[in-house]
Scaffold this motif. Sequence first.
Motif, mmCIF file in Angstrom:
data_model
loop_
_atom_site.group_PDB
_atom_site.id
_atom_site.type_symbol
_atom_site.label_atom_id
_atom_site.label_comp_id
_atom_site.label_asym_id
_atom_site.label_seq_id
_atom_site.Cartn_x
_atom_site.Cartn_y
_atom_site.Cartn_z
ATOM 1 N N SER A 152 8.780 3.102 4.123
ATOM 2 C CA SER A 152 8.760 4.200 3.161
ATOM 3 C C SER A 152 7.329 4.657 2.897
ATOM 4 O O SER A 152 6.395 3.871 2.859
ATOM 5 N N GLU A 153 7.182 5.953 2.700
ATOM 6 C CA GLU A 153 5.883 6.511 2.319
ATOM 7 C C GLU A 153 5.784 6.700 0.811
ATOM 8 O O GLU A 153 4.777 7.187 0.303
ATOM 9 N N ASP A 154 6.854 6.334 0.112
ATOM 10 C CA ASP A 154 6.874 6.487 -1.326
ATOM 11 C C ASP A 154 6.234 5.278 -1.978
ATOM 12 O O ASP A 154 6.899 4.367 -2.452
ATOM 13 N N VAL A 155 4.919 5.248 -1.950
ATOM 14 C CA VAL A 155 4.176 4.106 -2.462
ATOM 15 C C VAL A 155 3.157 4.584 -3.485
ATOM 16 O O VAL A 155 2.814 5.756 -3.545
ATOM 17 N N GLU A 156 2.671 3.646 -4.275
ATOM 18 C CA GLU A 156 1.660 3.977 -5.270
ATOM 19 C C GLU A 156 0.621 2.867 -5.276
ATOM 20 O O GLU A 156 0.933 1.709 -4.950
ATOM 21 N N PRO A 157 -0.605 3.187 -5.653
ATOM 22 C CA PRO A 157 -1.642 2.148 -5.741
ATOM 23 C C PRO A 157 -1.249 1.077 -6.744
ATOM 24 O O PRO A 157 -0.766 1.388 -7.823
ATOM 25 N N ALA A 158 -1.428 -0.174 -6.389
ATOM 26 C CA ALA A 158 -1.039 -1.274 -7.265
ATOM 27 C C ALA A 158 -2.243 -1.715 -8.096
ATOM 28 O O ALA A 158 -3.370 -1.472 -7.707
ATOM 29 N N GLY B 273 -6.437 3.982 4.640
ATOM 30 C CA GLY B 273 -6.104 5.353 4.984
ATOM 31 C C GLY B 273 -5.432 6.075 3.828
ATOM 32 O O GLY B 273 -5.124 5.487 2.802
ATOM 33 N N LYS B 274 -5.188 7.364 4.030
ATOM 34 C CA LYS B 274 -4.667 8.191 2.951
ATOM 35 C C LYS B 274 -3.152 8.201 2.893
ATOM 36 O O LYS B 274 -2.566 8.623 1.916
ATOM 37 N N HIS B 275 -2.504 7.752 3.965
ATOM 38 C CA HIS B 275 -1.045 7.810 3.997
ATOM 39 C C HIS B 275 -0.469 6.443 4.344
ATOM 40 O O HIS B 275 0.028 6.228 5.446
ATOM 41 N N PRO B 276 -0.544 5.516 3.400
ATOM 42 C CA PRO B 276 -0.012 4.173 3.636
ATOM 43 C C PRO B 276 1.506 4.196 3.751
ATOM 44 O O PRO B 276 2.172 4.986 3.086
ATOM 45 N N VAL B 277 2.024 3.350 4.604
ATOM 46 C CA VAL B 277 3.472 3.231 4.787
ATOM 47 C C VAL B 277 3.861 1.784 4.568
ATOM 48 O O VAL B 277 3.219 0.867 5.078
ATOM 49 N N CYS B 278 4.923 1.574 3.818
ATOM 50 C CA CYS B 278 5.397 0.221 3.558
ATOM 51 C C CYS B 278 5.792 -0.468 4.860
ATOM 52 O O CYS B 278 6.584 0.079 5.629
ATOM 53 N N PRO B 279 5.256 -1.650 5.122
ATOM 54 C CA PRO B 279 5.574 -2.374 6.351
ATOM 55 C C PRO B 279 6.992 -2.942 6.344
ATOM 56 O O PRO B 279 7.527 -3.283 7.390
ATOM 57 N N SER B 280 7.602 -3.036 5.187
ATOM 58 C CA SER B 280 8.939 -3.618 5.086
ATOM 59 C C SER B 280 10.038 -2.582 5.333
ATOM 60 O O SER B 280 10.972 -2.822 6.079
ATOM 61 N N CYS B 281 9.915 -1.414 4.699
ATOM 62 C CA CYS B 281 10.988 -0.423 4.784
ATOM 63 C C CYS B 281 10.509 0.912 5.343
ATOM 64 O O CYS B 281 11.278 1.864 5.395
ATOM 65 N N GLU C 106 10.252 1.943 -3.037
ATOM 66 C CA GLU C 106 11.580 1.773 -2.445
ATOM 67 C C GLU C 106 12.057 0.334 -2.564
ATOM 68 O O GLU C 106 13.143 0.060 -3.048
ATOM 69 N N CYS C 107 11.234 -0.595 -2.079
ATOM 70 C CA CYS C 107 11.653 -1.998 -2.061
ATOM 71 C C CYS C 107 10.867 -2.854 -3.056
ATOM 72 O O CYS C 107 11.169 -4.017 -3.242
ATOM 73 N N GLY C 108 9.850 -2.265 -3.679
ATOM 74 C CA GLY C 108 9.106 -2.989 -4.696
ATOM 75 C C GLY C 108 8.076 -3.956 -4.137
ATOM 76 O O GLY C 108 7.456 -4.713 -4.874
ATOM 77 N N GLY C 109 7.897 -3.937 -2.814
ATOM 78 C CA GLY C 109 6.962 -4.862 -2.183
ATOM 79 C C GLY C 109 5.519 -4.406 -2.322
ATOM 80 O O GLY C 109 5.239 -3.223 -2.469
ATOM 81 N N HIS C 110 4.622 -5.387 -2.298
ATOM 82 C CA HIS C 110 3.205 -5.078 -2.309
ATOM 83 C C HIS C 110 2.629 -5.298 -0.917
ATOM 84 O O HIS C 110 3.016 -6.228 -0.212
#
Length: 50
Positions: free
Chosen positions: A44-50, A34-42, A25-29
């Motif tokens: 969003s649950e739409d994340v992928e392993p970096a 856990g199995k369901h990481p959530v972006c601390p900035s926005c 969503e925001c491109g942040g790292h």
Amino acid sequence: MCSIGGGTDIELEERVKGKTYKCRECGGHFKAVGKHPVCPSCQSEDVEPA
Ligand SMILES: [Zn+2]
């Protein structure tokens, strides 16, 4: 390399160390555990392993 499910040893290791993810969503790292990481900035649950 990063298959989902299966290896209990890998899952345990990731749970201890945490893992770096990239938010689509925001491109942040960020680092999360856990199995369901959530972006601390926005939140969003739409994340992928970096
Ligand atoms: Zn985000």
